[in-house]
Design a protein around this motif. Structure first.
Motif, PDB file in Angstrom:
ATOM      1  N   ALA A   1      25.458 -10.318  54.748  1.00 12.21           N
ATOM      2  CA  ALA A   1      24.419 -10.142  53.720  1.00 12.21           C
ATOM      3  C   ALA A   1      24.942  -9.246  52.598  1.00 12.21           C
ATOM      4  O   ALA A   1      24.688  -9.488  51.411  1.00 12.21           O
ATOM      5  CB  ALA A   1      23.154  -9.542  54.327  1.00 12.21           C
ATOM      6  N   MET A   2      25.688  -8.226  52.967  1.00 16.78           N
ATOM      7  CA  MET A   2      26.211  -7.295  51.967  1.00 16.78           C
ATOM      8  C   MET A   2      27.145  -8.018  51.001  1.00 16.78           C
ATOM      9  O   MET A   2      26.994  -7.928  49.780  1.00 16.78           O
ATOM     10  CB  MET A   2      26.970  -6.163  52.662  1.00 16.78           C
ATOM     11  CG  MET A   2      27.665  -5.222  51.700  1.00 16.78           C
ATOM     12  SD  MET A   2      28.683  -4.006  52.515  1.00 16.78           S
ATOM     13  CE  MET A   2      30.144  -4.960  52.898  1.00 16.78           C
TER      14      MET A   2
ATOM     15  N   SER B   1      25.401 -10.705  48.904  1.00 21.95           N
ATOM     16  CA  SER B   1      24.505 -10.122  47.895  1.00 21.95           C
ATOM     17  C   SER B   1      25.281  -9.526  46.725  1.00 21.95           C
ATOM     18  O   SER B   1      24.839  -9.609  45.578  1.00 21.95           O
ATOM     19  CB  SER B   1      23.617  -9.041  48.513  1.00 21.95           C
ATOM     20  OG  SER B   1      22.834  -9.593  49.532  1.00 21.95           O
TER      21      SER B   1
ATOM     22  N   TRP C   1      26.155 -12.505  44.753  1.00 16.21           N
ATOM     23  CA  TRP C   1      24.968 -13.140  44.148  1.00 16.21           C
ATOM     24  C   TRP C   1      24.425 -12.315  42.984  1.00 16.21           C
ATOM     25  O   TRP C   1      24.159 -12.823  41.900  1.00 16.21           O
ATOM     26  CB  TRP C   1      23.897 -13.370  45.205  1.00 16.21           C
ATOM     27  CG  TRP C   1      22.518 -13.558  44.661  1.00 16.21           C
ATOM     28  CD1 TRP C   1      21.439 -12.777  44.891  1.00 16.21           C
ATOM     29  CD2 TRP C   1      22.067 -14.580  43.757  1.00 16.21           C
ATOM     30  NE1 TRP C   1      20.339 -13.236  44.204  1.00 16.21           N
ATOM     31  CE2 TRP C   1      20.701 -14.353  43.495  1.00 16.21           C
ATOM     32  CE3 TRP C   1      22.669 -15.674  43.141  1.00 16.21           C
ATOM     33  CZ2 TRP C   1      19.936 -15.158  42.653  1.00 16.21           C
ATOM     34  CZ3 TRP C   1      21.914 -16.476  42.305  1.00 16.21           C
ATOM     35  CH2 TRP C   1      20.556 -16.211  42.070  1.00 16.21           C
ATOM     36  N   HIS C   2      24.263 -11.031  43.201  1.00 19.00           N
ATOM     37  CA  HIS C   2      23.714 -10.191  42.137  1.00 19.00           C
ATOM     38  C   HIS C   2      24.671 -10.096  40.957  1.00 19.00           C
ATOM     39  O   HIS C   2      24.248  -9.888  39.834  1.00 19.00           O
ATOM     40  CB  HIS C   2      23.388  -8.790  42.650  1.00 19.00           C
ATOM     41  CG  HIS C   2      22.144  -8.743  43.474  1.00 19.00           C
ATOM     42  ND1 HIS C   2      22.073  -8.130  44.701  1.00 19.00           N
ATOM     43  CD2 HIS C   2      20.915  -9.272  43.246  1.00 19.00           C
ATOM     44  CE1 HIS C   2      20.846  -8.280  45.182  1.00 19.00           C
ATOM     45  NE2 HIS C   2      20.137  -8.968  44.333  1.00 19.00           N
TER      46      HIS C   2
ATOM     47  N   GLU D   1      16.587  -8.272  38.126  1.00 17.59           N
ATOM     48  CA  GLU D   1      17.763  -8.938  38.694  1.00 17.59           C
ATOM     49  C   GLU D   1      18.499  -9.711  37.622  1.00 17.59           C
ATOM     50  O   GLU D   1      19.735  -9.688  37.527  1.00 17.59           O
ATOM     51  CB  GLU D   1      17.314  -9.949  39.765  1.00 17.59           C
ATOM     52  CG  GLU D   1      17.539  -9.518  41.186  1.00 17.59           C
ATOM     53  CD  GLU D   1      17.305 -10.683  42.136  1.00 17.59           C
ATOM     54  OE1 GLU D   1      18.199 -10.938  42.956  1.00 17.59           O
ATOM     55  OE2 GLU D   1      16.234 -11.321  42.055  1.00 17.59           O
TER      56      GLU D   1
ATOM     57  N   VAL E   1      20.252  -7.417  35.180  1.00 20.78           N
ATOM     58  CA  VAL E   1      21.479  -6.851  35.759  1.00 20.78           C
ATOM     59  C   VAL E   1      22.607  -7.874  35.663  1.00 20.78           C
ATOM     60  O   VAL E   1      23.745  -7.539  35.331  1.00 20.78           O
ATOM     61  CB  VAL E   1      21.253  -6.431  37.235  1.00 20.78           C
ATOM     62  CG1 VAL E   1      22.567  -6.134  37.937  1.00 20.78           C
ATOM     63  CG2 VAL E   1      20.335  -5.213  37.312  1.00 20.78           C
TER      64      VAL E   1
ATOM     65  N   VAL F   1      26.370  -1.044  38.826  1.00 21.73           N
ATOM     66  CA  VAL F   1      24.940  -1.039  39.139  1.00 21.73           C
ATOM     67  C   VAL F   1      24.697  -1.665  40.516  1.00 21.73           C
ATOM     68  O   VAL F   1      23.909  -1.149  41.311  1.00 21.73           O
ATOM     69  CB  VAL F   1      24.143  -1.791  38.042  1.00 21.73           C
ATOM     70  CG1 VAL F   1      22.715  -2.063  38.481  1.00 21.73           C
ATOM     71  CG2 VAL F   1      24.143  -0.992  36.748  1.00 21.73           C
ATOM     72  N   VAL F   2      25.393  -2.761  40.799  1.00 19.98           N
ATOM     73  CA  VAL F   2      25.203  -3.430  42.098  1.00 19.98           C
ATOM     74  C   VAL F   2      25.635  -2.497  43.228  1.00 19.98           C
ATOM     75  O   VAL F   2      24.923  -2.339  44.229  1.00 19.98           O
ATOM     76  CB  VAL F   2      25.993  -4.755  42.149  1.00 19.98           C
ATOM     77  CG1 VAL F   2      26.029  -5.320  43.564  1.00 19.98           C
ATOM     78  CG2 VAL F   2      25.375  -5.778  41.214  1.00 19.98           C
TER      79      VAL F   2
ATOM     80  N   ARG G   1      25.837   0.725  43.184  1.00 22.87           N
ATOM     81  CA  ARG G   1      25.007   1.933  43.250  1.00 22.87           C
ATOM     82  C   ARG G   1      23.642   1.638  43.840  1.00 22.87           C
ATOM     83  O   ARG G   1      23.172   2.354  44.733  1.00 22.87           O
ATOM     84  CB  ARG G   1      24.858   2.497  41.823  1.00 22.87           C
ATOM     85  CG  ARG G   1      23.943   3.705  41.716  1.00 22.87           C
ATOM     86  CD  ARG G   1      24.692   4.985  41.984  1.00 22.87           C
ATOM     87  NE  ARG G   1      23.790   6.128  41.800  1.00 22.87           N
ATOM     88  CZ  ARG G   1      23.296   6.838  42.807  1.00 22.87           C
ATOM     89  NH1 ARG G   1      23.596   6.544  44.050  1.00 22.87           N
ATOM     90  NH2 ARG G   1      22.507   7.862  42.564  1.00 22.87           N
ATOM     91  N   TYR G   2      23.004   0.558  43.356  1.00 22.43           N
ATOM     92  CA  TYR G   2      21.607   0.342  43.722  1.00 22.43           C
ATOM     93  C   TYR G   2      21.403  -0.686  44.822  1.00 22.43           C
ATOM     94  O   TYR G   2      20.396  -0.681  45.496  1.00 22.43           O
ATOM     95  CB  TYR G   2      20.775   0.006  42.476  1.00 22.43           C
ATOM     96  CG  TYR G   2      20.757   1.154  41.503  1.00 22.43           C
ATOM     97  CD1 TYR G   2      21.545   1.140  40.363  1.00 22.43           C
ATOM     98  CD2 TYR G   2      19.997   2.285  41.772  1.00 22.43           C
ATOM     99  CE1 TYR G   2      21.572   2.225  39.506  1.00 22.43           C
ATOM    100  CE2 TYR G   2      20.021   3.386  40.920  1.00 22.43           C
ATOM    101  CZ  TYR G   2      20.807   3.349  39.787  1.00 22.43           C
ATOM    102  OH  TYR G   2      20.843   4.417  38.947  1.00 22.43           O
ATOM    103  N   GLN G   3      22.334  -1.571  45.014  1.00 21.34           N
ATOM    104  CA  GLN G   3      22.220  -2.474  46.161  1.00 21.34           C
ATOM    105  C   GLN G   3      22.780  -1.777  47.392  1.00 21.34           C
ATOM    106  O   GLN G   3      22.197  -1.809  48.466  1.00 21.34           O
ATOM    107  CB  GLN G   3      22.977  -3.772  45.929  1.00 21.34           C
ATOM    108  CG  GLN G   3      22.944  -4.696  47.157  1.00 21.34           C
ATOM    109  CD  GLN G   3      23.926  -5.845  47.065  1.00 21.34           C
ATOM    110  OE1 GLN G   3      23.882  -6.660  46.150  1.00 21.34           O
ATOM    111  NE2 GLN G   3      24.836  -5.913  48.016  1.00 21.34           N
ATOM    112  N   GLU G   4      23.944  -1.162  47.231  1.00 17.54           N
ATOM    113  CA  GLU G   4      24.609  -0.570  48.376  1.00 17.54           C
ATOM    114  C   GLU G   4      24.307   0.920  48.557  1.00 17.54           C
ATOM    115  O   GLU G   4      24.714   1.513  49.555  1.00 17.54           O
ATOM    116  CB  GLU G   4      26.125  -0.767  48.255  1.00 17.54           C
ATOM    117  CG  GLU G   4      26.523  -2.238  48.342  1.00 17.54           C
ATOM    118  CD  GLU G   4      26.084  -2.845  49.662  1.00 17.54           C
ATOM    119  OE1 GLU G   4      26.471  -2.325  50.719  1.00 17.54           O
ATOM    120  OE2 GLU G   4      25.286  -3.817  49.637  1.00 17.54           O
TER     121      GLU G   4
END
Lengths: 191, 182, 112
Positions: free
Chosen positions: B28-29, B32, B35-36, B117, B120, B131-132, B134-137
């Motif tokens: 998933a990590m 994602s 994807w992001h 989303e 970004v 950003v991905v 920092r804020y996703q992980e």
């Protein structure tokens, strides 16, 4: 004996011919304070090598390939800082002083009240253009671009809207930046 | 020595139980991040698969679950940036040039989340990956700097700029009365 | 963290890949393993006959060196190309910006 002296003279002169505008050495120390630095030095051989890897099928890369086909060198020094005052006028003067020769003409000089100064110099080579220098000095950014060889600034501008270069909206001159600019009659020249 | 749980999921009936566990734990990590960054499901899946295959090839050099996670984030980030740079279009669309959403997109963007989303996904690639991560992980700037081989101050500056850009673009969504009154 | 950053965090929640993602990866990984295994078997079965060892070693060295040189050249070329594109992008952007500034001044003077 005479021809030997001539050869020696030419050999001594050759390094100067290689790049008539030298990026000042003192610019390198600015990298220590910069949050972001771009340092590009591409002489003739590196340009040819780079050009071989540009794709003819990609329209943007094909345009760049055409643009650089006759160039002798491309040199960029760009520094971004997180606060004002990280470089001095003398840093910029080191390159400006090299441009005060009969070969070089300043065609544009713009100063804004926000301290964003831009200058464009073109090198005359008979009837043709032999080079381009752009100096953009802003409070938190200093960029110097030197393109050595026959370059058409219009061709470079036509890349606008591609490759991350903003498209110039000629109908709305105030669209980008939004800063107030002033220039003296002495500075601004029509092309 | 890889310190992973040995419980294999029902799908993993292979001779590679430990790699399988790493795949389940981190898929998933990796997906994602791609994807992001790319906003393209097919491309995200392809990148995620390639990253795990590379992990499989490099399996011997993995030292711990933490090392695997660090490695996956690093390789996934670099792959995403490489893909964007290699893409034929090459055009980087600045936030200023993003067209207003279509009627269909407006319906889909009823949640601010979807809109964010999308915004970004239109940041310049360097800011986007920051950003991905920092804020996703939930990574700190120091960790991000290690992963991307960047200066920590540069990471912080670029993150700050990215947030300013995103705030400016989403202001009218957060405060619709501001746009109505003009 | 600010509320905007909280919203960003929510927007960037991890998503699950398609349902058979793991199975596809494992299938490719197994195929990758068997290709490597076959390669090794071939090599270990044939290459270590005494006559072939020096030949194989020489071929590997020459081929490897040529491949390495080519790989180096390609790497240098790609790096030079990326630098060139960055340089052109910066030059184009700065010229554009200057043009914009000049047009703003001209526009302002026409309207006076």
């Amino acid at each position: 004996m005479t021809w030997k002296l001539s050869m020696l003279a030419i050999a001594a002169f050759c390094p100067l011919l290689a790049q008539d505008i030298k990026m000042p050495v003192n610019l390198d120390k600015l990298a220590e304070h910069a949050t972001e630095t771009v340092d590009v030095t591409l002489d003739t051989s590196m340009l040819q090598l780079a050009s071989r890897f540009l794709s003819k099928d990609d329209p943007d890369e094909a345009k760049v390939k055409k643009l650089v086909s006759k160039l002798k060198g491309v040199y960029v020094r760009s520094f971004e800082f997180d606060k004002d005052g990280q470089y001095s006028k003398s840093d910029v003067e080191a390159i400006r002083s090299q441009l005060r020769t009969p070969d070089w003409a300043r065609i544009v000089g713009v100063k804004s009240v926000q301290g964003e100064n831009s200058e464009v110099y073109l090198k005359k080579n008979g009837d043709q253009l032999g080079g381009l220098v752009v100096i953009c000095a802003e409070p938190k950014e200093l960029t110097i671009v030197h393109i050595d060889g026959p370059i058409d600034p219009e061709e470079l501008s036509e890349l606008g809207g591609h490759m991350g270069i903003p498209k110039l909206d000629k109908s709305k001159p105030g669209k980008s930046g939004g800063s107030k600019s002033k220039s003296s009659d002495e500075d601004k020249h029509e092309e | 020595m890889v310190a992973l749980t040995t419980s294999a999921s029902a799908q993993c009936e292979t001779s590679l139980p430990v790699f399988c566990d790493a795949l389940e734990a981190n898929k998933a990590m990796v997906y994602s991040i791609a994807w992001h960054f790319l906003r393209d499901r097919a491309a995200a899946e392809e990148i995620a698969q390639d990253v795990f295959l590379e992990l499989h090839r490099s399996w011997r050099s993995m030292q711990s679950a933490q090392h695997i996670m660090f490695w996956l984030r690093k390789v996934a980030s670099r792959r995403c940036i490489d893909v964007v740079r290699r893409r034929k279009a090459h055009r980087e669309t600045g936030l200023e040039e993003i067209a207003e959403p279509t009627a269909l997109e407006r319906v889909q963007d009823t949640l601010l989340s979807s809109y964010l989303e999308r915004m970004v996904g239109s940041l310049p690639e360097k800011q986007r990956i920051l950003v991905v991560l920092r804020y996703q992980e939930g990574m700190e700037p120091e960790e991000i700097a290690r992963i991307l081989d960047m200066n920590v101050n540069t990471v912080k500056t670029q993150l700050s700029r990215a947030l300013d850009l995103l705030r400016a673009k989403t202001a009218h969504r957060l405060h619709p009365e501001w746009s109505e009154s003009t | 963290m600010t509320s905007f950053e909280d919203q960003l965090r929510q927007a960037l929640t991890r998503k699950e890949p398609p349902p058979n993602f793991a199975a596809r990866v494992m299938e490719r990984a197994k195929r990758q393993e068997s290709v490597l295994a076959v390669g090794w078997q071939w090599l270990s079965g044939r290459a270590w006959t005494p006559r072939l060892v020096p030949v194989m070693a020489a071929l590997l060295l020459v081929g490897g060196a040529a491949f390495y040189r080519e790989h180096q050249r390609a790497t240098e070329g790609e790096a030079a190309k990326e630098k060139l594109l960055v340089a052109v992008r910066i030059a184009g952007s700065k010229l554009q910006k200057t043009q914009q500034q000049v047009m703003k001044i001209q526009f302002g003077r026409v309207n006076q």
